[in-house]
Write an enzyme that holds these catalytic residues in place. Structure first.
Site, PDB file in Angstrom:
ATOM      1  N   MET A 195       0.826  -1.210   0.000  1.00 47.65           N
ATOM      2  CA  MET A 195       0.000   0.000   0.000  1.00 47.65           C
ATOM      3  C   MET A 195       0.862   1.263   0.000  1.00 47.65           C
ATOM      4  O   MET A 195       0.552   2.236  -0.703  1.00 47.65           O
ATOM      5  CB  MET A 195      -0.925  -0.009   1.214  1.00 47.65           C
ATOM      6  CG  MET A 195      -2.053   0.999   1.146  1.00 47.65           C
ATOM      7  SD  MET A 195      -3.154   0.654  -0.250  1.00 47.65           S
ATOM      8  CE  MET A 195      -4.380   1.933  -0.014  1.00 47.65           C
ATOM      9  N   ALA A 196       1.946   1.258   0.767  1.00 45.32           N
ATOM     10  CA  ALA A 196       2.817   2.432   0.830  1.00 45.32           C
ATOM     11  C   ALA A 196       3.460   2.694  -0.532  1.00 45.32           C
ATOM     12  O   ALA A 196       3.558   3.842  -0.981  1.00 45.32           O
ATOM     13  CB  ALA A 196       3.884   2.251   1.897  1.00 45.32           C
ATOM     14  N   GLU A 197       3.902   1.632  -1.201  1.00 45.59           N
ATOM     15  CA  GLU A 197       4.512   1.780  -2.519  1.00 45.59           C
ATOM     16  C   GLU A 197       3.493   2.276  -3.535  1.00 45.59           C
ATOM     17  O   GLU A 197       3.804   3.113  -4.390  1.00 45.59           O
ATOM     18  CB  GLU A 197       5.114   0.438  -2.958  1.00 45.59           C
ATOM     19  CG  GLU A 197       6.329   0.030  -2.136  1.00 45.59           C
ATOM     20  CD  GLU A 197       6.691  -1.441  -2.298  1.00 45.59           C
ATOM     21  OE1 GLU A 197       7.816  -1.810  -1.914  1.00 45.59           O
ATOM     22  OE2 GLU A 197       5.851  -2.222  -2.784  1.00 45.59           O
ATOM     23  N   ASP A 263       8.418 -11.025  -0.495  1.00 43.53           N
ATOM     24  CA  ASP A 263       9.138 -12.049  -1.259  1.00 43.53           C
ATOM     25  C   ASP A 263       8.323 -13.343  -1.321  1.00 43.53           C
ATOM     26  O   ASP A 263       8.254 -13.997  -2.363  1.00 43.53           O
ATOM     27  CB  ASP A 263      10.495 -12.342  -0.616  1.00 43.53           C
ATOM     28  CG  ASP A 263      11.432 -11.143  -0.633  1.00 43.53           C
ATOM     29  OD1 ASP A 263      11.234 -10.255  -1.483  1.00 43.53           O
ATOM     30  OD2 ASP A 263      12.346 -11.103   0.210  1.00 43.53           O
TER      31      ASP A 263
END
Length: 479
Positions: A195-197, A263
């Site tokens: 969400m931050a990205e 990952d």
């Protein structure tokens, strides 16, 4: 028919990205340094684990899939250790040896707590990364999926040659992105920002509608097939270029460490797709895998048996491949219900405090579930429970009540409604059947007029005798 669990051993994948070594120092802390107000850690054990793109490869290998890994390392001790760890699990490595040192991220751990992280890194240059497309191109014919694992260390500063070459060879291209410019990933099949990205690229998100609008625009701008946004405690949202959506709530787990969760997500996605699963099913498996890995400390992986056991536990006998039971927001619930109705599923709704779950609740919810295809349980807020039940209640917070209810096989979605009654929620989602337990007729059920007005049904079910949260609390207080 429910899809079979993927045969990962038939899944060949190539990973290109920023490889690094995660180095963990474990020890005991029993005193403060006389030199400065910092704890002294008596290091007892050192553990080296492949990190970054190498951790993606480790996750793929842990699932039993075949993996080839390309990246840049230095010519140093860390590169040797990294190669040894990867060779040990059968990962086929093709490293470009650069003039700079291998990236190392060192962590000091004491009493299961991370006290300090030290990064030893200098981003790789374009000249060092330039040979990677030529190195990878001959390997594309041996694989079905290309994963680009970008940690913004220079390896994938210019990924277009890789993307175009892989697409020309018929591979699906998945990207775990970094940075504020996603245009370099143009033409990929799937991008998986957290969400931050995502917000760093499209701006702040204030609602589910805004998230969908900005996601669809980004898909158009980047000419990609789909976008998967990982949203921590709010789960995952998959948006396709053709307008389809899938919103999965997070699976309730005690979080020990989120290191490397991204990952695990992209490794599971790539492995499932390479094994022939649909993107939707791959996302469902990735959501389950993420719930497993965050319960482990440090850079961890998920094995195929672990994933299969957890997947089957959460799917249950009645769940299809469309969703996994869990706590959802009102906006997520509206989307999930709309999708379920499009599939012709009958929605059952019930509500209550559900403060201390007892045999009566379990029996009642099981009976309610038999009336339709999906069961929604809407619970009162903590403030509402206090207002209804008096001081000292609830015993369990709304978050804990949602977690317990979401663990029941008969419950598909759990949400917390604002206000003292669920009337507003009933108007929004319009379930097919409203169920309530008690010894009164339907006119005693809050919201019955709303449901019958749009053609729904209202049913009152009997409760198991001698089962009451209030009685349980009173009995405890008398001891």
């Amino acid at each position: 028919m429910k899809p079979s669990f993927p045969e990962f051993f038939n899944a060949p994948i190539i990973v290109v990205g920023d490889v690094m070594l995660d180095r963990f120092y474990f020890g005991k802390t029993q005193r403060i340094s006389p030199e400065a107000p910092v704890p002294i850690v008596n290091v007892e054990r050192l553990e080296d684990i492949p990190g970054g793109a190498a951790n993606v490869a480790m996750n793929i290998a842990s699932l039993g899939a075949r993996c080839q890994l390309l990246g840049i390392t230095g010519e140093d001790e860390a590169a040797v250790v990294l190669q040894q760890r990867l060779d040990a699990v059968g990962i086929d490595c093709h490293f470009q040896k650069g003039a700079r040192s291998t990236i190392i991220k060192s962590r000091i751990i004491s009493a299961h707590q991370q006290l300090l992280r030290m990064d030893f890194e200098t981003p790789f240059t374009h000249d060092e990364a330039k040979p990677l497309p030529n190195l990878s191109a001959p390997l594309f014919t041996q694989n079905k999926v290309l994963i680009l694992s970008d940690y913004n260390k220079g390896t994938l500063a210019q990924p277009q040659p890789l993307i175009q070459s892989a697409k020309a060879a018929g591979l699906q291209v998945l990207v775990d992105p970094k940075g504020k410019d996603f245009s370099k990933y143009r033409g990929a099949d799937l991008i998986t920002p957290n969400m931050a990205e995502f917000e760093s690229v499209v701006g702040a998100i204030h609602s589910e509608a805004e998230l969908l609008e900005k996601a669809r625009q980004l898909i158009i701008d980047l000419e990609i097939a789909a976008l998967l946004i990982t949203r921590s405690e709010q789960g995952m949202s998959l948006i396709h270029a053709d307008g389809r959506e899938l919103h999965l709530p997070a699976i309730a787990k005690e979080v020990a460490d989120v290191t490397g969760a991204g990952d695990t997500v992209i490794a599971t996605l790539g492995s499932a797709l390479a094994a022939g699963q649909s993107l939707q099913q791959a996302v469902i498996l990735a959501n389950v895998a993420a719930s497993i890995v965050v319960s482990k400390l440090g850079t961890a992986t998920v094995s195929s048996p672990e994933l299969q056991a957890e997947y089957q536990r959460h799917q249950g006998a009645h769940h299809t491949d469309h969703a996994i039971a869990g706590a959802v927001t009102t906006e997520q619930l509206k989307t999930a219900v709309a999708q379920a109705k499009q599939r012709g599923e009958k929605i059952v709704f019930t509500n209550g405090c559900f403060d201390i779950l007892h045999a009566g609740h379990v029996s009642y919810l099981h009976e309610a579930r038999q009336l339709g295809d999906r069961l929604i349980v809407a619970i009162n807020t903590d403030a509402s429970v206090t207002k209804l039940k008096g001081p000292g209640r609830p015993i369990n917070t709304a978050e804990r009540r949602q977690t317990v209810l979401a663990g029941l096989a008969d419950v598909d979605w759990v949400t917390c409604f604002a206000g003292d009654t669920p009337e507003a929620l009933l108007r929004e989602i319009q379930p097919d059947i409203l169920v309530k337990g008690g010894d009164y007729d339907k006119t005693g059920v809050v919201g019955w007029e709303i449901v019958e007005a749009y053609g729904g049904e209202v049913k009152v079910m009997g409760l198991v005798e001698n089962c009451s949260t209030t009685a349980i609390v009173n009995k405890i207080n008398q001891r």
